[in-house]
Design an enzyme around this catalytic site. Structure first.
Site, PDB file in Angstrom:
ATOM      1  N   ARG A 119       0.838  -1.194   0.000  1.00 28.61           N
ATOM      2  CA  ARG A 119       0.000   0.000   0.000  1.00 28.61           C
ATOM      3  C   ARG A 119       0.875   1.248   0.000  1.00 28.61           C
ATOM      4  NH1 ARG A 119      -1.881   0.807   4.375  1.00 28.61           N
ATOM      5  NH2 ARG A 119      -1.444  -1.107   5.511  1.00 28.61           N
ATOM      6  N   TYR A 268      -1.653  -3.595  -6.717  1.00 26.15           N
ATOM      7  CA  TYR A 268      -1.410  -4.380  -5.516  1.00 26.15           C
ATOM      8  C   TYR A 268      -2.469  -4.227  -4.419  1.00 26.15           C
ATOM      9  CZ  TYR A 268       1.078  -7.159  -2.266  1.00 26.15           C
ATOM     10  OH  TYR A 268       1.406  -8.181  -1.431  1.00 26.15           O
ATOM     11  N   LYS A 277      -9.551  -1.983   2.020  1.00 21.31           N
ATOM     12  CA  LYS A 277      -9.281  -0.824   2.875  1.00 21.31           C
ATOM     13  C   LYS A 277     -10.053   0.415   2.412  1.00 21.31           C
ATOM     14  CE  LYS A 277      -6.103  -3.244   4.984  1.00 21.31           C
ATOM     15  NZ  LYS A 277      -6.397  -4.209   5.993  1.00 21.31           N
ATOM     16  N   HIS A 297     -10.646  -2.007  11.734  1.00 18.30           N
ATOM     17  CA  HIS A 297      -9.571  -2.876  11.247  1.00 18.30           C
ATOM     18  C   HIS A 297      -9.372  -3.998  12.268  1.00 18.30           C
ATOM     19  CE1 HIS A 297      -5.159  -3.029   9.606  1.00 18.30           C
ATOM     20  NE2 HIS A 297      -5.931  -3.895   8.999  1.00 18.30           N
ATOM     21  N   SER A 319      -1.593  -3.704  10.303  1.00 21.47           N
ATOM     22  CA  SER A 319      -1.329  -4.673   9.237  1.00 21.47           C
ATOM     23  C   SER A 319      -0.054  -5.454   9.541  1.00 21.47           C
ATOM     24  CB  SER A 319      -1.136  -3.937   7.909  1.00 21.47           C
ATOM     25  OG  SER A 319      -2.273  -3.195   7.597  1.00 21.47           O
ATOM     26  N   CYS A 321       0.630  -7.785  11.788  1.00 20.08           N
ATOM     27  CA  CYS A 321       0.983  -8.013  13.194  1.00 20.08           C
ATOM     28  C   CYS A 321       0.376  -9.313  13.704  1.00 20.08           C
ATOM     29  CB  CYS A 321       0.490  -6.874  14.069  1.00 20.08           C
ATOM     30  SG  CYS A 321       1.512  -5.408  13.973  1.00 20.08           S
ATOM     31  N   THR A 324      -4.203 -12.610  11.245  1.00 19.68           N
ATOM     32  CA  THR A 324      -4.640 -13.878  10.651  1.00 19.68           C
ATOM     33  C   THR A 324      -4.281 -15.044  11.573  1.00 19.68           C
ATOM     34  OG1 THR A 324      -4.277 -12.861   8.495  1.00 19.68           O
ATOM     35  CG2 THR A 324      -4.612 -15.248   8.519  1.00 19.68           C
ATOM     36  N   ASP A 344      -9.510  -9.502   9.218  1.00 19.06           N
ATOM     37  CA  ASP A 344      -8.975  -8.169   8.930  1.00 19.06           C
ATOM     38  C   ASP A 344      -9.936  -7.016   9.226  1.00 19.06           C
ATOM     39  OD1 ASP A 344      -6.787  -6.609   8.008  1.00 19.06           O
ATOM     40  OD2 ASP A 344      -7.747  -6.344   6.068  1.00 19.06           O
ATOM     41  N   ARG A 438       1.691 -12.215  -0.319  1.00 25.36           N
ATOM     42  CA  ARG A 438       0.368 -12.547   0.227  1.00 25.36           C
ATOM     43  C   ARG A 438      -0.231 -13.805  -0.393  1.00 25.36           C
ATOM     44  NH1 ARG A 438      -1.811  -8.532   4.046  1.00 25.36           N
ATOM     45  NH2 ARG A 438      -0.224  -6.920   4.031  1.00 25.36           N
ATOM     46  N   GLU A 564      -0.211 -20.409  22.333  1.00 22.17           N
ATOM     47  CA  GLU A 564      -0.141 -20.091  23.768  1.00 22.17           C
ATOM     48  C   GLU A 564      -0.933 -18.818  24.093  1.00 22.17           C
ATOM     49  OE1 GLU A 564       0.776 -22.384  25.419  1.00 22.17           O
ATOM     50  OE2 GLU A 564       2.574 -23.397  24.647  1.00 22.17           O
TER      51      GLU A 564
HETATM   52  O1  SAT Z   1      -2.556  -4.472   1.318  1.00 18.32           O
HETATM   53  S1  SAT Z   1      -3.744  -4.525   2.210  1.00 18.32           S
HETATM   54  O2  SAT Z   1      -4.150  -3.193   2.586  1.00 18.32           O
HETATM   55  O3  SAT Z   1      -4.845  -5.162   1.499  1.00 18.32           O
HETATM   56  C1  SAT Z   1      -3.422  -5.464   3.592  1.00 18.32           C
HETATM   57  C2  SAT Z   1      -3.090  -4.702   4.811  1.00 18.32           C
HETATM   58  O4  SAT Z   1      -2.299  -3.764   4.779  1.00 18.32           O
HETATM   59  O5  SAT Z   1      -3.620  -5.042   5.898  1.00 18.32           O
HETATM   60 MN    MN Z   2      -5.279  -5.212   7.341  1.00 20.73          MN
END
Ligand code: SAT
Ligand code: MN
Length: 656
Positions: A119, A268, A277, A297, A319, A321, A324, A344, A438, A564
């Protein structure tokens, strides 16, 4: 690679090179595509898929306006079918955008232009008449870091300058999509116009896309307008036709007043899959403000304790961190079960009984690949090797993928090709996969997808977690004293920079609510909106802050993380049940001694260090937060939040 016919078009003295896939052809004598727009008809333009006459009037005029501007050769109205997807895949194979990954079922690898891998926050703007609607006014000469503003006039100029004829030689795809389950009262609709088949194929995974959604528009539902082009550099030369883009002039614009998004120059992720987003967070947050709900978010997970009691938790992390990983966690604590609703984004609103309910507006996971492995996230590994588009990961000689973290998962005899397409070996001091590479994979394939993940009513949220990467000072978990304190904790969030955007180095950045790059309106007003939620319910979710990333003096993580982390969720659930297992500290409530369940944990955990509150660190933290609020939010900071900061400072000075 097989060469395709090369066509040279002269426009205003600029040479434009296009390699057309063989299916292209119909051009006028002078080599220009036939495009003319008359009234309500689009004539002279090939409709290669779908029927223009079937488009709802509002869509037709949106398409017409943009055909006039972008001058594509062809139009493709997406229906979301398998046959259509196959067509897109064939086009992408032909253009060299993707290659097959025969080791898996229906999986593809895309390699982007190396200048188009994340991004671009600095080139992302919100367009409103008044600047103050978009961002607070920075003070003391500070540069605003809570979003970028542009006037609607400038937006018009930017659009004219970049979009004029930008789709010449290409197909414009008309992509109807729903954010949220089709028909849910919490869902919203968008129409994306794009010249990228990669975007269409990805939107088909990430959203509910196709004819059913167009039918809803026909039935009168409003839609968010999303215009996207990968662009053509101003010198007219598309360097690499397999991934056309225009990084020099990339720009992402949002006009909340019209529910409109315009994105140019990048193919992208968050730059081009406009449902994510741009819509679900930036435009979404402005709609949510108007309608009295929250677009955040946040991941959403369901967790069942050993007694069979199930609760849902929403959690905000910046993002890359580990959202997922948490959303798909395999709990190490016996008897616990985690199920995934989303990884997300959460759209949440209080129902008439005052219960906060959330939907995941997305339909897939666009997860960071590096670090995902059988040990860190086995559920993701069981999800992603079917019907998935991988982007910028490395590939293996046996037709599979590879990234940092998969060392133990490939044979020693396979050769690896890095994300740029060069031979790679472990001796090389560069990563094989791009750090922001990704997987884009359907959510329904997740083996622990929650049974209620598509419930139109949403799932009931009992707790909200804020977190980030904090190598020093911040304990594993603490609980907010009340809603206002919770909102303050969200507002004060900070985290180490990651590869999800263009930031470099491991600086600790302020990232309030993990929304810093995603606010659709003035952050001060956003805080007011969050504070106002307190009046909507007598049964508010409890708010917590978590940090899996604290390190000791030698740089070693103090907490093993991953499965954990269920021990932390266990403590949180017991707090929701009202158990007396928390001690007051100056920053909030932390687990009483022996109340964090560590039974059976293999690592030696230094709890004293993990929960210590170094006075100097926290004095400094308060100073940083104060400086940030003063400089960045200024007069727009709600009084309640500055009161919270004052009380925190007072409590911290008492630490000895
Ligand atoms: O590239 S994205 O914005 O889709 C993913 C992210 O930054 O969380
Ligand atoms: Mn995200």
């Amino acid at each position: 690679m097989k060469m395709k016919p090369l066509l040279v078009i002269l426009t205003k003295g600029n040479l434009i090179f296009h390699r057309f896939p063989t299916e292209f052809g119909a051009l006028t004598k002078n080599g220009r595509p036939k495009v003319s727009v008359f009234g309500k008809q689009i004539r002279g333009i090939g409709v290669v898929h779908g029927d223009l006459q079937d488009l709802p009037e509002k869509v037709k005029s949106y398409v017409e306006d943009n055909v006039k501007l972008c001058k594509p050769d062809k139009l493709h109205i997406c229906d979301g079918s398998d046959a259509e997807n196959q067509k897109l895949i064939n086009i992408m194979l032909e253009q060299g955008t993707i290659k097959p990954l025969p080791k898996y079922e229906n999986c593809w690898l895309a390699r982007t232009n190396p200048a188009d891998t994340a991004r671009v926050e600095s080139k992302t703007f919100i367009c409103t008449e008044k600047k103050s609607e978009t961002i607070p006014t920075p003070k003391n000469g500070a540069v605003g870091a809570l979003g970028n503003w542009m006037s609607p006039n400038d937006m018009d100029l930017v659009v004219k300058e970049r979009f004029n004829s930008c789709m010449t030689g290409r197909t414009m795809y008309i992509v109807p999509f729903s954010m949220g389950p089709i028909g849910s009262p919490l869902s919203k609709i968008g129409i994306e116009l794009t010249d990228s088949p990669y975007v269409v194929a990805s939107m088909r995974i990430m959203t509910r896309m196709g004819s059913k959604v167009m039918k809803q528009v026909k039935d009168g539902q409003a839609f968010v307008k999303c215009l996207h082009s990968v662009g053509t550099p101003s010198n007219g030369i598309v360097e690499d036709p397999s991934w056309p883009c225009d990084p020099q002039r990339t720009i992402i614009l949002h006009k909340p007043e019209n529910n409109e998004i315009v994105s140019y120059g990048s193919g992208y992720g968050g730059n081009s899959l406009l449902g994510k987003k741009c819509f679900a967070l930036r435009i979404g947050s402005t709609i949510a403000k108007k309608e009295g709900w929250l677009a955040e978010h946040m991941l959403i997970l369901g967790i069942t304790n050993p007694k069979g009691k199930k609760r849902y938790i929403a959690a905000a992390f910046p993002s890359a961190c580990g959202k997922t990983n948490l959303a798909m966690m395999t709990p190490s604590l016996p008897g616990y079960k985690v199920e995934c609703v989303g990884d997300d984004i959460a759209w949440m609103r209080f129902d008439k009984n005052g219960q906060l309910r959330a939907i995941n507006p997305e339909n897939g996971f666009f997860g960071v690949a590096p670090g995902t492995s059988r040990s860190s996230n086995p559920i993701a590994m069981d999800t992603i090797f079917r019907n998935t588009i991988f982007t910028n990961v490395a590939s293996t000689s046996d037709g599979g993928v590879y990234w940092e973290g998969m060392e133990k998962e490939i044979g020693s005899d396979v050769a690896i090709t890095d994300w740029r397409g060069n031979p790679w070996s472990r001796q090389k001091n560069i990563p094989a996969a791009h750090p922001n590479s990704r997987f884009c994979t359907p959510a329904e394939q997740c083996p622990i997808i929650d049974p209620a993940w598509e419930d139109p009513e949403g799932v009931p949220i009992s707790a909200i977690l804020f977190g980030g990467r904090r190598p020093a000072g911040v304990p594993l978990v603490y609980e907010a004293r009340d809603w206002k304190h919770g909102v303050f904790i969200g507002a004060s969030m900070r985290s180490e920079a990651t590869a999800a955007a263009e930031h470099k180095g491991k600086v600790i950045m302020h990232d309030p609510f993990a929304m810093r790059p995603f606010f659709g309106y003035n952050f001060g007003n956003y805080l007011d909106h969050w504070l106002s939620m307190e009046n909507k319910s007598s049964n508010l979710p409890k708010i917590f802050h978590v940090n899996w990333f604290r390190k000791d003096a030698n740089g070693k993580f103090l907490w093993p993380g991953f499965g954990e982390n269920s021990r932390v969720l266990d403590w949180i659930l017991r707090r929701l049940d009202g158990e007396n297992i928390a001690d007051e500290t100056p920053i909030g409530l932390i687990p009483k001694k022996n109340c964090l369940n560590l039974k059976g944990i293999e690592e030696n955990v230094n709890l004293d260090e993990l929960f210590s509150l170094p006075r100097d660190f926290w004095l400094q933290e308060v100073k940083e937060i104060e400086k940030y609020f003063n400089e960045q939010v200024g007069d727009d900071l709600p009084k309640e939040i500055s009161n919270q900061l004052d009380s925190l400072r007072k409590r911290i000075t008492k630490i000895n």
